[in-house]
Design a protein around this motif. Structure first.
Motif, PDB file in Angstrom:
ATOM      1  N   ALA A 148       0.716  -1.084  -0.115  1.00  0.00           N
ATOM      2  CA  ALA A 148      -0.097  -0.030  -0.216  1.00  0.00           C
ATOM      3  C   ALA A 148       0.660   1.291   0.437  1.00  0.00           C
ATOM      4  O   ALA A 148       0.672   2.083  -0.798  1.00  0.00           O
ATOM      5  N   GLU A 149       1.966   1.391   0.498  1.00  0.00           N
ATOM      6  CA  GLU A 149       2.665   2.601   0.294  1.00  0.00           C
ATOM      7  C   GLU A 149       2.916   2.967  -0.332  1.00  0.00           C
ATOM      8  O   GLU A 149       3.288   3.748  -1.037  1.00  0.00           O
ATOM      9  N   ILE A 150       3.739   1.638  -1.058  1.00  0.00           N
ATOM     10  CA  ILE A 150       4.217   1.963  -2.791  1.00  0.00           C
ATOM     11  C   ILE A 150       3.617   1.871  -3.757  1.00  0.00           C
ATOM     12  O   ILE A 150       3.315   3.158  -4.308  1.00  0.00           O
ATOM     13  N   LEU A 151       1.919   1.434  -3.409  1.00  0.00           N
ATOM     14  CA  LEU A 151       0.965   2.215  -4.847  1.00  0.00           C
ATOM     15  C   LEU A 151       0.866   3.993  -4.152  1.00  0.00           C
ATOM     16  O   LEU A 151       0.631   4.393  -4.754  1.00  0.00           O
ATOM     17  N   PHE A 152       0.443   4.245  -2.996  1.00  0.00           N
ATOM     18  CA  PHE A 152       0.088   5.201  -2.053  1.00  0.00           C
ATOM     19  C   PHE A 152       1.735   5.913  -3.064  1.00  0.00           C
ATOM     20  O   PHE A 152       1.070   7.468  -3.451  1.00  0.00           O
ATOM     21  N   LYS A 153       2.447   5.980  -2.940  1.00  0.00           N
ATOM     22  CA  LYS A 153       3.846   6.841  -3.379  1.00  0.00           C
ATOM     23  C   LYS A 153       3.994   6.800  -4.739  1.00  0.00           C
ATOM     24  O   LYS A 153       3.762   7.836  -5.338  1.00  0.00           O
ATOM     25  N   ALA A 154       3.222   5.760  -5.612  1.00  0.00           N
ATOM     26  CA  ALA A 154       3.362   5.999  -6.929  1.00  0.00           C
ATOM     27  C   ALA A 154       2.269   6.767  -7.500  1.00  0.00           C
ATOM     28  O   ALA A 154       2.556   7.520  -8.772  1.00  0.00           O
ATOM     29  N   ASN A 155       1.323   6.469  -7.253  1.00  0.00           N
ATOM     30  CA  ASN A 155      -0.577   7.157  -8.198  1.00  0.00           C
ATOM     31  C   ASN A 155      -1.148   8.185  -6.419  1.00  0.00           C
ATOM     32  O   ASN A 155      -1.458   9.084  -7.430  1.00  0.00           O
ATOM     33  N   CYS A 156      -0.360   8.613  -5.539  1.00  0.00           N
ATOM     34  CA  CYS A 156      -1.035   9.362  -4.866  1.00  0.00           C
ATOM     35  C   CYS A 156      -0.355  10.930  -4.341  1.00  0.00           C
ATOM     36  O   CYS A 156      -1.426  11.849  -4.611  1.00  0.00           O
ATOM     37  N   ALA A 157       1.213  10.358  -4.014  1.00  0.00           N
ATOM     38  CA  ALA A 157       1.496  10.973  -3.310  1.00  0.00           C
ATOM     39  C   ALA A 157       1.657  12.577  -3.753  1.00  0.00           C
ATOM     40  O   ALA A 157       2.270  13.867  -3.582  1.00  0.00           O
ATOM     41  N   GLY A 184      -2.372  12.867   6.281  1.00  0.00           N
ATOM     42  CA  GLY A 184      -2.563  13.733   7.386  1.00  0.00           C
ATOM     43  C   GLY A 184      -2.750  14.835   7.282  1.00  0.00           C
ATOM     44  O   GLY A 184      -3.411  16.044   8.132  1.00  0.00           O
ATOM     45  N   GLN A 185      -3.177  15.349   6.487  1.00  0.00           N
ATOM     46  CA  GLN A 185      -2.950  16.971   5.871  1.00  0.00           C
ATOM     47  C   GLN A 185      -3.629  17.165   4.760  1.00  0.00           C
ATOM     48  O   GLN A 185      -2.822  16.421   3.657  1.00  0.00           O
ATOM     49  N   ASP A 186      -4.102  17.985   3.877  1.00  0.00           N
ATOM     50  CA  ASP A 186      -4.425  18.609   2.821  1.00  0.00           C
ATOM     51  C   ASP A 186      -3.040  18.746   1.849  1.00  0.00           C
ATOM     52  O   ASP A 186      -1.904  19.566   2.189  1.00  0.00           O
ATOM     53  N   TYR A 187      -2.769  18.900   0.597  1.00  0.00           N
ATOM     54  CA  TYR A 187      -2.043  18.939  -0.086  1.00  0.00           C
ATOM     55  C   TYR A 187      -2.558  19.412  -1.512  1.00  0.00           C
ATOM     56  O   TYR A 187      -3.331  20.971  -0.786  1.00  0.00           O
ATOM     57  N   THR A 188      -2.257  19.254  -2.314  1.00  0.00           N
ATOM     58  CA  THR A 188      -3.101  19.241  -3.497  1.00  0.00           C
ATOM     59  C   THR A 188      -4.279  18.824  -3.679  1.00  0.00           C
ATOM     60  O   THR A 188      -5.630  19.787  -3.957  1.00  0.00           O
ATOM     61  N   GLY A 189      -4.519  17.934  -3.415  1.00  0.00           N
ATOM     62  CA  GLY A 189      -6.162  17.294  -2.913  1.00  0.00           C
ATOM     63  C   GLY A 189      -5.698  17.210  -1.401  1.00  0.00           C
ATOM     64  O   GLY A 189      -5.479  17.365  -0.769  1.00  0.00           O
ATOM     65  N   PRO A 190      -7.462  16.630  -0.696  1.00  0.00           N
ATOM     66  CA  PRO A 190      -7.721  16.350   0.233  1.00  0.00           C
ATOM     67  C   PRO A 190      -7.184  15.075   1.338  1.00  0.00           C
ATOM     68  O   PRO A 190      -6.222  14.388   0.430  1.00  0.00           O
TER      69      PRO A 190
END
Length: 128
Positions: free
Chosen positions: A40-49, A55-61
């Motif tokens: 899940a960490e790899i998926l998060f970094k590859a697709n979402c990060a 834990g905080q808003d960024y470009t998206g929520p």
């Protein structure tokens, strides 16, 4: 000088053979594409990060607690795969789209429900 050049090429060739052997050994140790399941960490970094933080808003929520903000997971899954289709039908999605100034989320059609769940669980898990 000729001896140094020959010695250099012999050394270079032996280094390349060792590197290739090590590379092949490493490849054998890594799961094959058929059996590899990204964490899940790899998926998060590859697709979402690039747009989200846990834990905080960024470009998206922020993604932490995202499941609790949706009526049901099916809508959330559909939003991840095609946000524009869900925005056209769902009030929460419309409000989210408006809050983020009309930013269109990249569609992630290749993510399975289980992978999306993993990413969200990763974001809901406190850092150790």
């Amino acid at each position: 000088m000729k001896n140094i050049t020959v010695a250099f090429f012999i050394l270079l060739a032996s280094c390349n053979n060792n590197a290739t052997k090590k590379d092949n050994e490493i490849v054998k140790d890594v799961a094959t594409p058929e059996t590899y399941k990204p964490t899940a960490e790899i998926l998060f970094k590859a697709n979402c990060a690039s747009c989200h933080k846990c834990g905080q808003d960024y470009t998206g929520p922020a993604l932490q607690g995202a499941v609790t903000r949706w009526k049901n997971k099916d809508l959330l899954y559909a939003f991840v795969r095609n946000s524009q289709a869900v925005i056209a039908e769902d009030e929460y999605a419309k409000a989210l789209f408006k809050k983020w100034n009309g930013t269109i989320m990249t569609p992630f059609n290749d993510l399975s429900n289980e992978q999306i769940d993993g990413i969200l669980q990763y974001c809901d898990t406190p850092v150790q």
